[in-house]
Design an enzyme around this catalytic site. Structure first.
Site, mmCIF file in Angstrom:
data_model
loop_
_atom_site.group_PDB
_atom_site.id
_atom_site.type_symbol
_atom_site.label_atom_id
_atom_site.label_comp_id
_atom_site.label_asym_id
_atom_site.label_seq_id
_atom_site.Cartn_x
_atom_site.Cartn_y
_atom_site.Cartn_z
ATOM 1 N N ARG A 180 -4.790 2.091 -0.859
ATOM 2 C CA ARG A 180 -4.892 0.679 -0.515
ATOM 3 C C ARG A 180 -4.854 -0.250 -1.715
ATOM 4 O O ARG A 180 -5.558 -0.040 -2.705
ATOM 5 C CB ARG A 180 -6.183 0.402 0.266
ATOM 6 C CG ARG A 180 -6.177 -1.035 0.789
ATOM 7 C CD ARG A 180 -7.363 -1.382 1.623
ATOM 8 N NE ARG A 180 -7.117 -2.683 2.251
ATOM 9 C CZ ARG A 180 -8.048 -3.561 2.550
ATOM 10 N NH1 ARG A 180 -9.321 -3.280 2.315
ATOM 11 N NH2 ARG A 180 -7.739 -4.726 3.106
ATOM 12 N N LEU A 181 -4.020 -1.265 -1.598
ATOM 13 C CA LEU A 181 -4.103 -2.450 -2.450
ATOM 14 C C LEU A 181 -4.656 -3.542 -1.562
ATOM 15 O O LEU A 181 -3.991 -3.988 -0.616
ATOM 16 C CB LEU A 181 -2.729 -2.846 -2.997
ATOM 17 C CG LEU A 181 -2.702 -4.099 -3.872
ATOM 18 C CD1 LEU A 181 -3.465 -3.868 -5.180
ATOM 19 C CD2 LEU A 181 -1.275 -4.527 -4.175
ATOM 20 N N ALA A 182 -5.881 -3.971 -1.813
ATOM 21 C CA ALA A 182 -6.567 -4.900 -0.909
ATOM 22 C C ALA A 182 -6.092 -6.327 -1.171
ATOM 23 O O ALA A 182 -6.396 -6.917 -2.200
ATOM 24 C CB ALA A 182 -8.076 -4.800 -1.103
ATOM 25 N N SER A 193 9.520 -13.518 -5.331
ATOM 26 C CA SER A 193 10.717 -13.398 -6.162
ATOM 27 C C SER A 193 11.939 -13.809 -5.353
ATOM 28 O O SER A 193 11.854 -14.099 -4.164
ATOM 29 C CB SER A 193 10.882 -11.968 -6.682
ATOM 30 O OG SER A 193 11.284 -11.104 -5.640
ATOM 31 N N GLY A 194 13.095 -13.811 -6.005
ATOM 32 C CA GLY A 194 14.314 -14.353 -5.397
ATOM 33 C C GLY A 194 15.259 -13.334 -4.819
ATOM 34 O O GLY A 194 16.400 -13.675 -4.468
ATOM 35 N N LEU A 197 7.866 -14.244 -10.075
ATOM 36 C CA LEU A 197 8.811 -13.828 -11.098
ATOM 37 C C LEU A 197 9.850 -14.929 -11.255
ATOM 38 O O LEU A 197 10.345 -15.475 -10.264
ATOM 39 C CB LEU A 197 9.483 -12.513 -10.705
ATOM 40 C CG LEU A 197 8.544 -11.311 -10.538
ATOM 41 C CD1 LEU A 197 9.328 -10.087 -10.104
ATOM 42 C CD2 LEU A 197 7.795 -11.020 -11.840
ATOM 43 N N CYS A 228 0.851 -1.183 0.000
ATOM 44 C CA CYS A 228 0.000 0.000 0.000
ATOM 45 C C CYS A 228 0.886 1.231 0.000
ATOM 46 O O CYS A 228 2.111 1.131 0.004
ATOM 47 C CB CYS A 228 -0.913 0.008 1.228
ATOM 48 S SG CYS A 228 -2.043 -1.408 1.332
ATOM 49 N N ARG A 232 19.706 -0.313 -14.558
ATOM 50 C CA ARG A 232 19.793 -1.342 -15.607
ATOM 51 C C ARG A 232 18.901 -2.534 -15.287
ATOM 52 O O ARG A 232 18.141 -3.010 -16.131
ATOM 53 C CB ARG A 232 21.238 -1.818 -15.747
ATOM 54 C CG ARG A 232 22.212 -0.814 -16.328
ATOM 55 C CD ARG A 232 23.603 -1.408 -16.283
ATOM 56 N NE ARG A 232 24.634 -0.512 -16.799
ATOM 57 C CZ ARG A 232 25.929 -0.766 -16.736
ATOM 58 N NH1 ARG A 232 26.357 -1.887 -16.166
ATOM 59 N NH2 ARG A 232 26.811 0.092 -17.236
ATOM 60 N N ASP A 247 -4.476 -8.522 8.643
ATOM 61 C CA ASP A 247 -3.296 -8.902 9.405
ATOM 62 C C ASP A 247 -2.676 -7.742 10.182
ATOM 63 O O ASP A 247 -2.147 -7.927 11.277
ATOM 64 C CB ASP A 247 -2.249 -9.536 8.483
ATOM 65 C CG ASP A 247 -1.895 -8.641 7.301
ATOM 66 O OD1 ASP A 247 -2.810 -8.304 6.537
ATOM 67 O OD2 ASP A 247 -0.717 -8.283 7.125
ATOM 68 N N THR A 254 23.650 0.188 -11.729
ATOM 69 C CA THR A 254 23.198 -1.204 -11.847
ATOM 70 C C THR A 254 21.732 -1.364 -11.454
ATOM 71 O O THR A 254 21.021 -2.204 -12.002
ATOM 72 C CB THR A 254 24.095 -2.146 -11.017
ATOM 73 O OG1 THR A 254 23.819 -3.492 -11.385
ATOM 74 C CG2 THR A 254 23.892 -1.962 -9.525
ATOM 75 N N ASN A 268 1.881 -0.023 5.801
ATOM 76 C CA ASN A 268 2.110 -0.765 4.569
ATOM 77 C C ASN A 268 2.868 -2.014 4.972
ATOM 78 O O ASN A 268 4.059 -1.950 5.283
ATOM 79 C CB ASN A 268 2.940 0.085 3.599
ATOM 80 C CG ASN A 268 3.418 -0.719 2.385
ATOM 81 O OD1 ASN A 268 2.832 -1.732 2.029
ATOM 82 N ND2 ASN A 268 4.490 -0.267 1.769
ATOM 83 N N GLY A 269 2.167 -3.129 5.041
ATOM 84 C CA GLY A 269 2.880 -4.312 5.500
ATOM 85 C C GLY A 269 2.079 -5.589 5.429
ATOM 86 O O GLY A 269 0.874 -5.590 5.141
ATOM 87 N N GLU A 270 2.775 -6.668 5.699
ATOM 88 C CA GLU A 270 2.191 -7.993 5.826
ATOM 89 C C GLU A 270 2.721 -8.573 7.127
ATOM 90 O O GLU A 270 3.935 -8.747 7.283
ATOM 91 C CB GLU A 270 2.589 -8.909 4.654
ATOM 92 C CG GLU A 270 2.049 -8.447 3.311
ATOM 93 C CD GLU A 270 2.830 -7.253 2.771
ATOM 94 O OE1 GLU A 270 2.175 -6.267 2.377
ATOM 95 O OE2 GLU A 270 4.067 -7.293 2.778
#
Length: 556
Positions: free
Chosen positions: A50-52, A360-361, A253, A2, A337, A98, A334, A76-78
């Site tokens: 908000r991103l729900a 993602s990694g 990803l 968010c 890029r 949460d 970097t 903004n968190g989980e």
């Protein structure tokens, strides 16, 4: 993911003129927004985009609870352990969101104990109108972004991204001020003064990488190869599993390198075990037949994901380059890029799929000594300390790239390799065990999954390839394409004068001069605060950050 935003000590009767500033971070929360003034605290405005992801009905912020009516929060968190916290402490949750657990912990135990109990990625601002206190905190590795603007006369602004603050300097007529990223693993305490302005009481670090912050989990004892490998597998699997917490579709990803391939394979395996009602979508990006595209295709077939290949041309990269720099809020070579491909694949995901949460990694190279230059570390102590340095600064480089390129398109990124329990265990292992072995970086991580069948052997042991190189071709890297386009725009004299014009991190090429010019157009004079140094490999004399200039480079 968010966007949080707040202003303290301003005239709330003119708050409408700040709407445009607040809206500059709306991409982080395209589902809903709110600007709120509450008479309990004078001259304070809180904003939220908000991103729900969880509890779309009752999870709007600023959040308040009936039990603690004088406390409000934007976050903004989980919070991955919110259910466990509720069971442990008997919390009677009012929502199914949460982040409510932060308010419940604070109201019950205070701010210091709250931070000790969170297994989470977060940036939050908590206002206690009864105690006349404001607390601001950010997760240990800065996975979630946060900036602050502080003036000498007690005005404070906070925002998930700097672009939500830059215009305020002129709009508020500030003369003595500073704007910086809020440091990860820190908590700031402020007193609220009678006029709504703030007085900083303390800014303290609550997290140190080598000091466990969470209670230990059950692990196999000892340092035998068998037990260490089992613990690495189990902790990484748990890190992925807890990041599957979502009411929106989850994807991954996938570059075809070791890190993203491991995360994608574990995610697909867990999704099948849990019976998710949709297949996991994986996404790779690159030019046709680039190394990453080919490797990701092989991994996707092996793990059984619904795979998407996002192919781009040189023109695609050049057309978004300026937007990428504005999005990132850095002039680091970097980082820019590597962000171009990630920006393009995120745009594709947002426009063409219903996947919203991505794994993602990122973080594996820092934790597990994955950069090629780790082979040149003089001693195990040097390598260990370099891991700590990289993790401490990841929020300004790879972490920044991962957050901004995805958030720009309303997506939420989650990074299992930066899981607290995983990093704390991995970094506690003997230093010699974590070093490259037989000229193979991340040897310990690779060995832990060897023989499991989780990945094809050739992918598990694939040589390290920098993301911005792997998305193009062996003969021509992405930086070659960009440099050929930029070089005619400047003369050699322009580059000489740049060292005078930009004394902090002076551009060392026409490419870096272009990046700096675009950066300064949006964030004038902020380079030393946003980008303390150019990211470069250690223990080598190369002048370009690309891995292809290091003598050990062997990716095919």
């Amino acid at each position: 993911m968010c966007g949080i935003w707040a202003l303290f000590g301003i005239d709330v009767h003119s708050i409408s003129k700040y709407d445009k500033t607040f809206s500059k971070i709306q991409h982080r929360g395209p589902d809903a927004w709110r600007l709120e003034y509450d008479l309990k605290v004078k001259n304070v405005c809180l904003g939220f985009h908000r991103l729900a992801i969880i509890d779309s009905l009752y999870g709007m912020q600023p959040m308040k609870l009936h039990k603690f009516p004088f406390v409000s929060m934007i976050c903004n968190g989980e919070i991955f352990n919110w259910k466990q916290l509720g069971e442990k402490h008997g919390f009677n949750y009012e929502t199914q969101c949460d982040v409510e657990s932060v308010l419940q912990l604070y109201g019950s135990f205070g701010i210091e104990e709250t931070l000790k109990q969170l297994d989470a990625e977060y940036a939050f601002c908590l206002i206690d109108s009864l105690k006349k206190k404001v607390f601001v905190a950010r997760d240990p590795y800065g996975v979630r972004p946060l900036f602050y603007l502080a003036s000498s006369n007690g005005i404070l602004g906070i925002s998930s991204e700097a672009k939500g603050l830059t215009c305020l300097v002129d709009e508020l007529g500030l003369t003595e001020w500073e704007m910086k990223p809020f440091p990860p693993g820190h908590m700031a305490e402020y007193n609220i003064l009678p006029g709504g302005k703030l007085e900083l009481i303390s800014l303290n670090r609550f997290f140190k990488t080598e000091e466990p912050i969470l209670p230990p989990v059950l692990l196999e004892e000892g340092l035998t190869e068998k037990s260490v490998h089992a613990n690495i597998r189990n902790l990484l699997t748990q890190a992925v599993e807890k990041r599957m917490m979502s009411n929106r579709r989850i994807g991954c990803l996938l570059s075809g390198g070791l890190d993203s391939s491991l995360i994608a394979a574990i995610l697909v395996k867990l999704s099948k075990e849990k019976g998710l009602p949709y297949p996991i979508q994986t996404f790779s990006v690159g030019m046709a037949d680039s190394p990453d595209i080919l490797a990701a295709r092989q991994v996707a077939k092996h793990i059984g994901s619904e795979h998407h290949e996002v192919l781009f041309t040189a023109e695609d990269v050049l057309s978004v380059l300026d937007k990428v720099i504005y999005t990132l809020e850095t002039a680091d070579i970097t980082t820019i890029r590597a962000s171009c491909g990630m920006y393009l694949v995120s745009r594709y995901i947002s426009q063409n799929t219903d996947t919203v949460v991505l794994c993602s990694g990122e973080g594996a190279d820092e934790v597990a000594q994955g950069y090629i230059y780790f082979r040149d570390a003089p001693t195990p102590d040097h390598a260990h300390n370099e891991s700590l340095r990289l993790l401490g600064d990841i929020y300004m480089y790879d972490g920044l790239r991962a957050d901004r390129t995805t958030a720009a398109h309303g997506l939420e990124l989650r990074v299992p390799f930066l899981d607290l329990r995983f990093t704390q265990y991995f970094l506690s292992l003997p230093k010699t065990m974590r070093q490259p072995q037989n000229q193979i970086e991340k040897h310990l991580l690779r060995s832990a999954f060897d023989g499991t069948g989780l990945l094809p052997n050739e992918v598990l042991w694939r040589h390290k390839e920098a993301f911005s190189d792997g998305v193009t071709t062996i003969k021509k890297s992405l930086f070659n394409i960009i440099q050929e386009w930029i070089d005619p725009k400047y003369t050699d004299e322009d580059l000489k004068q740049a060292a005078i014009k930009y004394q902090h991190c002076p551009p060392n090429s026409k490419e870096s001069l272009y990046y700096r010019d675009i950066f300064e157009k949006h964030y004038e004079g902020q380079s030393s605060k946003f980008m303390p140094y150019f990211w470069m490999p250690m223990w080598t004399q190369v002048k370009d950050p690309s891995a292809r200039f290091i003598q050990h480079y062997a990716a095919k």
